[in-house]
Write a protein that holds these residues in place. Structure first.
Motif, short mmCIF file in Angstrom:
data_model
loop_
_atom_site.label_atom_id
_atom_site.label_comp_id
_atom_site.label_asym_id
_atom_site.label_seq_id
_atom_site.Cartn_x
_atom_site.Cartn_y
_atom_site.Cartn_z
N HIS A 29 0.81 -1.21 0.00
CA HIS A 29 0.00 0.00 0.00
C HIS A 29 0.85 1.27 0.00
O HIS A 29 0.60 2.20 -0.77
CB HIS A 29 -0.96 0.02 1.19
N ALA A 30 1.85 1.34 0.88
CA ALA A 30 2.70 2.54 0.95
C ALA A 30 3.41 2.77 -0.38
O ALA A 30 3.46 3.89 -0.89
CB ALA A 30 3.71 2.43 2.08
N ALA A 31 3.96 1.71 -0.96
CA ALA A 31 4.67 1.84 -2.23
C ALA A 31 3.72 2.27 -3.35
O ALA A 31 4.08 3.10 -4.19
CB ALA A 31 5.35 0.52 -2.59
N MET A 61 -7.67 2.95 2.78
CA MET A 61 -8.28 4.23 3.13
C MET A 61 -7.68 4.79 4.43
O MET A 61 -7.45 6.00 4.53
CB MET A 61 -9.80 4.08 3.28
N ARG A 62 -7.41 3.92 5.41
CA ARG A 62 -6.78 4.39 6.64
C ARG A 62 -5.40 4.97 6.36
O ARG A 62 -4.98 5.94 6.99
CB ARG A 62 -6.70 3.26 7.66
N MET A 63 -4.70 4.39 5.40
CA MET A 63 -3.39 4.93 5.04
C MET A 63 -3.53 6.31 4.38
O MET A 63 -2.76 7.22 4.66
CB MET A 63 -2.63 3.97 4.13
N LEU A 64 -4.52 6.46 3.53
CA LEU A 64 -4.74 7.78 2.90
C LEU A 64 -5.08 8.84 3.94
O LEU A 64 -4.73 10.01 3.77
CB LEU A 64 -5.87 7.70 1.87
N ASP A 65 -5.74 8.44 5.00
CA ASP A 65 -6.16 9.39 6.03
C ASP A 65 -4.99 10.06 6.76
O ASP A 65 -5.18 11.09 7.40
CB ASP A 65 -7.08 8.72 7.05
N VAL A 66 -3.78 9.51 6.68
CA VAL A 66 -2.63 10.14 7.35
C VAL A 66 -2.08 11.30 6.53
O VAL A 66 -1.20 12.02 6.99
CB VAL A 66 -1.50 9.14 7.67
N ARG A 120 5.61 8.95 6.59
CA ARG A 120 4.34 8.69 7.25
C ARG A 120 3.67 7.44 6.69
O ARG A 120 3.18 6.59 7.42
CB ARG A 120 3.42 9.90 7.10
N PHE A 121 3.66 7.31 5.35
CA PHE A 121 3.06 6.12 4.73
C PHE A 121 3.81 4.85 5.13
O PHE A 121 3.20 3.84 5.46
CB PHE A 121 3.04 6.26 3.21
N GLN A 126 4.44 -0.20 8.32
CA GLN A 126 5.21 -0.99 9.29
C GLN A 126 4.40 -1.30 10.53
O GLN A 126 4.46 -2.40 11.07
CB GLN A 126 6.52 -0.28 9.63
N GLN A 127 3.62 -0.33 11.02
CA GLN A 127 2.79 -0.58 12.18
C GLN A 127 1.73 -1.64 11.90
O GLN A 127 1.49 -2.51 12.73
CB GLN A 127 2.08 0.72 12.61
N ARG A 128 1.17 -1.59 10.72
CA ARG A 128 0.19 -2.59 10.34
C ARG A 128 0.81 -3.98 10.31
O ARG A 128 0.23 -4.96 10.76
CB ARG A 128 -0.40 -2.26 8.96
#
Length: 132
Positions: A29-31, A61-66, A120-121, A126-128
């Motif tokens: 997702h981050a990439a 979507m949670r990743m986009l929210d950051v 941030r992404f 990594q937390q996930r």
């Protein structure tokens, strides 16, 4: 092709980027987000056409929210898709809306992509991973 490297000087001139059925690769997702945002120019738009696929779309979507100052997003939900997929769900037992019903997410890049955004992404990714 996908990378979370923010320093690549890929074309930042794209007005539109289309992404289809890629969000189910949750470990990337981050990439994926970094790659799309690097390619778009400011005010460029990315269209993500994705089914829900269990929790993958929600996690994306949670990743986009950051990234609230970097991008904005909205859902496009035309009646044509709804009508067509309601017909398929009635006509076929093999139809699974979790896998076959697309949702269209429109993401607009609001400013230049920076290293802090990338960090941030990657941190969310990594937390996930650690929480699994």
């Amino acid at each position: 092709l996908w990378t979370d490297d923010w320093t690549l000087s890929e074309e930042k001139e794209q007005d539109v980027c289309c992404v289809s059925d890629c969000i189910h690769f949750q470990q990337f997702h981050a990439a994926l987000i970094c790659t799309v945002l690097r390619c778009l120019k400011v005010n460029g738009v990315a269209y993500f056409c994705q089914p829900t696929r269990a929790d993958s779309l929600d996690n994306f979507m949670r990743m986009l929210d950051v990234a609230t100052t970097l991008l904005r997003y909205a859902w496009w939900n035309p009646s044509v898709i709804q009508e067509r997929h309601s017909h398929h769900s009635e006509a076929s037992e093999a139809y699974d809306p979790n896998l076959h019903h697309p949702k269209i997410l429109i993401v607009t890049k609001c400013r230049e992509f920076r290293k802090e955004d990338r960090d941030r992404f990657v941190e969310v990714q990594q937390q996930r991973k650690m929480n699994k």
